[in-house]
Design an enzyme around this catalytic site. Structure first.
Site, PDB file in Angstrom:
ATOM      1  N   ASP A 222      59.445  38.228 -36.519  1.00  0.00           N
ATOM      2  CA  ASP A 222      58.296  37.879 -36.512  1.00  0.00           C
ATOM      3  C   ASP A 222      58.153  36.174 -36.230  1.00  0.00           C
ATOM      4  O   ASP A 222      58.899  35.773 -35.622  1.00  0.00           O
ATOM      5  CB  ASP A 222      57.347  38.015 -37.833  1.00  0.00           C
ATOM      6  N   HIS A 254      52.189  34.015 -39.880  1.00  0.00           N
ATOM      7  CA  HIS A 254      51.933  35.335 -39.600  1.00  0.00           C
ATOM      8  C   HIS A 254      53.219  36.406 -40.286  1.00  0.00           C
ATOM      9  O   HIS A 254      53.135  37.136 -40.984  1.00  0.00           O
ATOM     10  CB  HIS A 254      52.154  35.820 -38.263  1.00  0.00           C
ATOM     11  N   SER A 409      49.134  44.552 -37.580  1.00  0.00           N
ATOM     12  CA  SER A 409      50.343  43.697 -38.039  1.00  0.00           C
ATOM     13  C   SER A 409      50.366  43.740 -39.724  1.00  0.00           C
ATOM     14  O   SER A 409      51.425  43.988 -40.331  1.00  0.00           O
ATOM     15  CB  SER A 409      50.163  42.387 -37.843  1.00  0.00           C
TER      16      SER A 409
END
Length: 582
Positions: A222, A254, A409
């Site tokens: 990520d 994120h 996600s």
């Protein structure tokens, strides 16, 4: 180039497509790349190639080797075998003066230089072998790439593809007032509450095995992880950085949020799991498919037979067979691959890597209902659904920061954490057996809004073992773990939950260390640090299982979990380009 979008933000904005990385020099005439049936640029297929020359004993230089100047692009080159690779590399050295960087491909040293190999000079070649996929990354003019594609030992030549998070600003961070309210230990988050029971309403408990994922490592591929966040308590480390110009920390947010869902001490599914950051996306959430390959190659070099390894990949791009093959190769090594299905409200089979064989592809639902999230992909390539809308987890603005994000996600790390719980409770198993067990203990036929091709399977964490049992229940012997009949399974569930509540009641009354006598664990204590191990009510010394509790919220709808499908944060306008929805 095709854009790929990581799925973990709300309030999305359109992003312009950008081309692949290039280096300008004197232009030369080049052959056009033909667009194949997939949505990615690829050279003409093998079936349409002219007959190849017979391979000589000594590698022969392609005709274009003498005119190798021009605009160069990065390519992913697939070779037919490891044996053929040696001969091919010799040709590249002799004809193109390429330097073969074997150190990185073998995972040797893993120095800062190796981790930042994405900055490799244009004359270098980076070989990799993942499962049955043998290939390399290199820069060539397009006419050279086209001629290399005609060689017998070359199976495929694919232009590198841009990977990009749709939302390039951080507007998905909500008011930080929510952090002060939720940093206390008196709230069980509904997304966690939802995955330990078979039906609604939520009961205010999160019951999970006391092993809590211990001994398992989840690699988060990520934007990185804020490893100093209080949620991780020293269990998170930085594995490597593989995107151009990226620092060794999460400068986007994120990846930290995803890691917090999988293994945060308060907001996570598996509270004792180890977390390793594989940074492949930069501060804008951008990178390339080649960055992902390098990151996966690094993980493969760290994995040994028998290791308890899980990979979470919370991003999605247009369907790319090469990426799917490489991800499947990771699964063939015994690594459990968990991927986001995508946030395009579309058929998940049209996107990678969630459509790859042998991965666990995860769609998203609302956290306090059984409705599919409006943005979630669906279809037969989805394996299971989990909460993914407005999920609270760790942020990057400080080491106690929280953020709210939505997307597949966020659904994916719920499953990655559950896989870790299963391994720590039962021991490791093959990826195929893991999928069977995970789906076997799941809840069936409760999700609304699905099409007929989508599996109606909702995530459920494994039962905590009771004080009177040394092993978890056998899913083949318990109807509640395979809910083909909703009426009978609900009845079984009520009985099972009653037993669990009784067991928890006995545990609470007998364990003073895990209960009110621990002043550090008092939620009202203003000095309590949520990362303090003494303040963690899930202390494994307390019992074989633990239940986070606060039934008070189960009768109310928390304001931050607005389930209105017209919510601008989650449901795109009918005229909006779904490719930007996250």
């Amino acid at each position: 180039s095709t854009l790929a979008k990581s799925h973990g933000s709300v309030n999305t904005q359109s992003s312009e497509k950008s081309g692949t990385e290039s280096v300008e020099s004197e232009p030369i005439e080049t052959e056009s790349l033909k667009t194949g049936s997939s949505k990615t640029k690829t050279l003409e297929s093998k079936s349409s190639k002219s007959s190849k020359p017979t391979e000589p004993g000594v590698p022969k230089c392609p005709k274009t080797a003498s005119i190798s100047s021009g605009t160069v692009k990065k390519y992913i080159m697939k070779l037919s075998s490891k044996k053929a690779a040696d001969k091919h590399y010799s040709m590249l050295e002799n004809c193109f003066n390429k330097v073969i960087n074997h150190n990185h491909s073998k995972g040797a040293n893993h120095s800062k230089h190796d981790k930042n190999v994405k900055n490799f000079p244009k004359n270098q070649v980076i070989p990799f072998t993942i499962g049955d996929y043998t290939g390399y990354l290199a820069f060539f003019p397009s006419d050279v790439a086209a001629e290399l594609n005609n060689l017998n030992e070359v199976d495929d030549v694919i232009e590198d593809i841009k990977v990009k998070i749709a939302d390039t600003d951080l507007c998905y961070y909500e008011s930080q007032d929510v952090s002060s309210d939720l940093n206390s230990l008196d709230l069980v988050l509904p997304n966690l509450d939802h995955i330990d029971q078979s039906d609604l309403p939520l009961d205010g408990y999160y019951n999970y095995p006391g092993s809590k994922g211990e001994g398992v490592t989840i690699y988060v591929v990520d934007t990185g992880i804020n490893v100093n966040h209080s949620e991780f308590g020293g269990r998170a480390t930085h594995g490597g950085t593989f995107c151009d110009g990226c620092p060794d920390f999460d400068d986007h947010g994120h990846g930290t949020h995803v890691a917090g869902i999988a293994g945060g001490s308060i907001h996570g599914v598996a509270k004792n799991v180890n977390l390793v950051a594989i940074k492949v996306l930069d501060f804008l959430g951008e990178g390339y498919t080649s960055d992902i390959i390098l990151g996966l190659n690094y993980v493969a070099s760290q994995h040994n037979d028998g290791d308890n390894t899980v990979i979470n990949m919370s991003f999605t791009t247009t369907f790319v067979q090469a990426l799917n093959d490489i991800v499947s190769g990771m699964s063939a090594l015994g690594i459990h691959m968990v991927c986001a299905a995508g946030n395009f409200a579309d058929d998940a089979c049209q996107y990678s890597p969630g459509s790859a064989a042998n991965v666990i592809s995860v769609g998203a639902t609302k956290p306090i209902s059984n409705n599919i999230a409006s943005f979630s992909n669906y279809g037969q390539c989805v394996g299971i659904f989990a909460p993914g809308d407005k999920i609270i987890s760790a942020g990057i603005l400080s080491n106690i920061d929280l953020a709210i994000m939505s997307g597949t996600s966020q659904a994916s790390p719920h499953v990655a954490g559950t896989v870790a719980l299963i391994i720590s409770q039962l021991g490791n198993m093959s990826p195929d057996d893991m999928k069977s067990y995970l789906y076997g203990i799941a809840t069936y036929d409760v999700i609304t809004g699905l099409d007929n091709l989508s599996p109606n399977i909702f995530l459920r964490v494994p039962y905590p073992p009771s004080e009177c049992s040394d092993s978890p229940p056998d899913p083949s012997q318990d109807e509640d773990l395979n809910q083909s009949d909703s009426d009978s399974s609900d009845s079984d569930t009520d009985s099972s939950d009653s037993d669990t509540d009784s067991s928890d009641s006995d545990t609470d009354s007998s364990d003073s260390d895990a209960d009110s006598s621990d002043s550090d664990a008092d939620p009202s204590d203003s000095d309590a640090d949520p990362s303090d191990s003494d303040a963690d009510p899930s202390d494994s010394d307390a019992d074989l299982s633990y239940s986070d509790t606060d039934p008070s919220y189960s009768d109310t709808d928390p304001s931050y979990l607005d389930t209105d499908p017209s919510d601008s944060d989650t449901a795109p306008d009918s005229d909006q380009d779904t490719s930007d929805q996250t």
